[in-house]
Design a protein around this motif. Structure first.
Motif, PDB file in Angstrom:
ATOM      1  N   ARG A  31       0.812  -1.224   0.000  1.00 13.17           N
ATOM      2  CA  ARG A  31       0.000   0.000   0.000  1.00 13.17           C
ATOM      3  C   ARG A  31       0.849   1.279   0.000  1.00 13.17           C
ATOM      4  O   ARG A  31       0.702   2.133   0.859  1.00 13.17           O
ATOM      5  N   GLY A  32       1.739   1.392  -0.962  1.00  6.28           N
ATOM      6  CA  GLY A  32       2.536   2.606  -1.101  1.00  6.28           C
ATOM      7  C   GLY A  32       3.759   2.677  -0.205  1.00  6.28           C
ATOM      8  O   GLY A  32       4.454   3.685  -0.186  1.00  6.28           O
ATOM      9  N   ALA A  33       4.055   1.623   0.535  1.00  6.05           N
ATOM     10  CA  ALA A  33       5.207   1.636   1.435  1.00  6.05           C
ATOM     11  C   ALA A  33       6.510   1.646   0.642  1.00  6.05           C
ATOM     12  O   ALA A  33       6.582   1.155  -0.483  1.00  6.05           O
ATOM     13  N   THR A  34       7.528   2.219   1.242  1.00  5.32           N
ATOM     14  CA  THR A  34       8.851   2.292   0.636  1.00  5.32           C
ATOM     15  C   THR A  34       9.865   1.593   1.544  1.00  5.32           C
ATOM     16  O   THR A  34       9.533   1.165   2.657  1.00  5.32           O
ATOM     17  N   VAL A  35      11.088   1.521   1.084  1.00 11.31           N
ATOM     18  CA  VAL A  35      12.166   0.902   1.861  1.00 11.31           C
ATOM     19  C   VAL A  35      12.276   1.546   3.244  1.00 11.31           C
ATOM     20  O   VAL A  35      12.524   0.865   4.238  1.00 11.31           O
ATOM     21  N   GLU A  36      12.029   2.837   3.328  1.00 11.13           N
ATOM     22  CA  GLU A  36      12.101   3.529   4.616  1.00 11.13           C
ATOM     23  C   GLU A  36      11.135   2.916   5.635  1.00 11.13           C
ATOM     24  O   GLU A  36      11.431   2.862   6.825  1.00 11.13           O
ATOM     25  N   ASP A  37       9.994   2.413   5.169  1.00  7.17           N
ATOM     26  CA  ASP A  37       9.008   1.798   6.058  1.00  7.17           C
ATOM     27  C   ASP A  37       9.496   0.470   6.653  1.00  7.17           C
ATOM     28  O   ASP A  37       8.934  -0.001   7.640  1.00  7.17           O
ATOM     29  N   LEU A  38      10.528  -0.115   6.065  1.00  8.20           N
ATOM     30  CA  LEU A  38      11.126  -1.321   6.643  1.00  8.20           C
ATOM     31  C   LEU A  38      11.928  -0.978   7.892  1.00  8.20           C
ATOM     32  O   LEU A  38      12.280  -1.862   8.657  1.00  8.20           O
ATOM     33  N   PRO A 124       9.949   2.038  -3.816  1.00  5.02           N
ATOM     34  CA  PRO A 124       8.737   1.303  -3.424  1.00  5.02           C
ATOM     35  C   PRO A 124       9.064  -0.168  -3.129  1.00  5.02           C
ATOM     36  O   PRO A 124       9.956  -0.762  -3.754  1.00  5.02           O
ATOM     37  N   LEU A 125       8.337  -0.761  -2.196  1.00  6.38           N
ATOM     38  CA  LEU A 125       8.601  -2.151  -1.820  1.00  6.38           C
ATOM     39  C   LEU A 125       8.344  -3.124  -2.964  1.00  6.38           C
ATOM     40  O   LEU A 125       8.980  -4.178  -3.027  1.00  6.38           O
ATOM     41  N   ILE A 158      21.157  -1.690   4.897  1.00  5.59           N
ATOM     42  CA  ILE A 158      21.010  -2.939   4.165  1.00  5.59           C
ATOM     43  C   ILE A 158      19.579  -3.421   4.393  1.00  5.59           C
ATOM     44  O   ILE A 158      19.081  -3.387   5.517  1.00  5.59           O
ATOM     45  N   ALA A 159      18.930  -3.878   3.340  1.00  7.32           N
ATOM     46  CA  ALA A 159      17.613  -4.505   3.461  1.00  7.32           C
ATOM     47  C   ALA A 159      17.763  -5.946   2.985  1.00  7.32           C
ATOM     48  O   ALA A 159      18.436  -6.204   1.988  1.00  7.32           O
ATOM     49  N   THR A 160      17.164  -6.858   3.713  1.00  4.57           N
ATOM     50  CA  THR A 160      17.247  -8.270   3.352  1.00  4.57           C
ATOM     51  C   THR A 160      15.876  -8.791   2.942  1.00  4.57           C
ATOM     52  O   THR A 160      14.842  -8.161   3.200  1.00  4.57           O
ATOM     53  N   VAL A 161      15.869  -9.953   2.327  1.00  3.97           N
ATOM     54  CA  VAL A 161      14.624 -10.621   1.972  1.00  3.97           C
ATOM     55  C   VAL A 161      13.813 -10.836   3.252  1.00  3.97           C
ATOM     56  O   VAL A 161      12.594 -10.649   3.256  1.00  3.97           O
ATOM     57  N   ASN A 162      14.491 -11.183   4.335  1.00  3.80           N
ATOM     58  CA  ASN A 162      13.811 -11.407   5.612  1.00  3.80           C
ATOM     59  C   ASN A 162      13.114 -10.134   6.099  1.00  3.80           C
ATOM     60  O   ASN A 162      12.007 -10.196   6.650  1.00  3.80           O
ATOM     61  N   ASP A 163      13.738  -8.973   5.908  1.00  3.41           N
ATOM     62  CA  ASP A 163      13.110  -7.705   6.304  1.00  3.41           C
ATOM     63  C   ASP A 163      11.782  -7.515   5.572  1.00  3.41           C
ATOM     64  O   ASP A 163      10.782  -7.099   6.164  1.00  3.41           O
ATOM     65  N   LEU A 164      11.778  -7.812   4.289  1.00  2.65           N
ATOM     66  CA  LEU A 164      10.569  -7.662   3.490  1.00  2.65           C
ATOM     67  C   LEU A 164       9.507  -8.664   3.938  1.00  2.65           C
ATOM     68  O   LEU A 164       8.329  -8.318   4.074  1.00  2.65           O
ATOM     69  N   GLU A 165       9.909  -9.905   4.198  1.00  2.00           N
ATOM     70  CA  GLU A 165       8.963 -10.922   4.660  1.00  2.00           C
ATOM     71  C   GLU A 165       8.341 -10.518   5.990  1.00  2.00           C
ATOM     72  O   GLU A 165       7.135 -10.689   6.193  1.00  2.00           O
TER      73      GLU A 165
END
Length: 173
Positions: A31-38, A124-125, A158-165
């Motif tokens: 819903r419009g989230a970006t990397v910053e939202d992680l 964007p995510l 750093i963003a990881t696959v786990n962060d997104l999950e």
């Protein structure tokens, strides 16, 4: 993990799947989230001349799985250290704790053939998911992304696959 990460769309006419656009099955959760939202933690960067023991200690203190390696003078991003890979190298005796990080780091290959994808806090995510799935690299998947500023001057995190999950799990449908 496979259920969260979308795969490239499989065409019905026998065309190459890599020519098809990437479709995220989790876009409704972003819903419009970006990397910053992680809320990625700040990056920890090492110099190529730092001892491997410093890399290991720094990663364990912060519970990081990847550390970036930057030039000591220019701060240019040179590559990264994967801590699980580094542990395997240490256990096998291929490197020693007193060896320099440069002996175990993975260097980024910068050629015209290798397309560099800039990931910023504003990315964007959906685009981050596509990057992890290998949508822009011929299907070569990535476990992590280096987050930089727009000009690629500073490593921010750093963003990881786990962060997104984890983000997807926390976000209501």
């Amino acid at each position: 993990m496979a259920d969260i990460m979308a795969q490239p769309v499989q065409p019905h006419d026998g065309a190459n799947a890599l020519n098809q656009p990437f479709v995220s099955k989790w876009a409704s959760r972003y819903r419009g989230a970006t990397v910053e939202d992680l809320d990625p933690p700040a990056a920890l960067s090492l110099n190529p001349s730092d001892p491997i023991s410093v890399a290991m200690m720094s990663a364990f203190e912060r519970d990081y799985t990847h550390l970036t390696v930057v030039d000591g003078d220019t701060r240019a991003l040179l590559g990264y250290i994967s801590i699980p890979h580094l542990q395997a190298l240490l256990e096998s005796g291929k490197v020693k704790p007193e060896d320099e990080v440069r002996t175990a780091m993975t260097r980024f290959r910068r050629t015209k053939a290798n397309k560099y994808r800039v990931i910023t806090m504003d990315t964007p995510l959906e685009e981050l998911e596509a990057f992890f799935a290998g949508a822009e690299t011929g299907g070569q998947k990535h476990d992590f992304a280096v987050i930089t500023d727009d000009r690629r001057r500073f490593v921010l995190g750093i963003a990881t696959v786990n962060d997104l999950e984890e983000f997807v799990k926390r976000r209501p449908a």
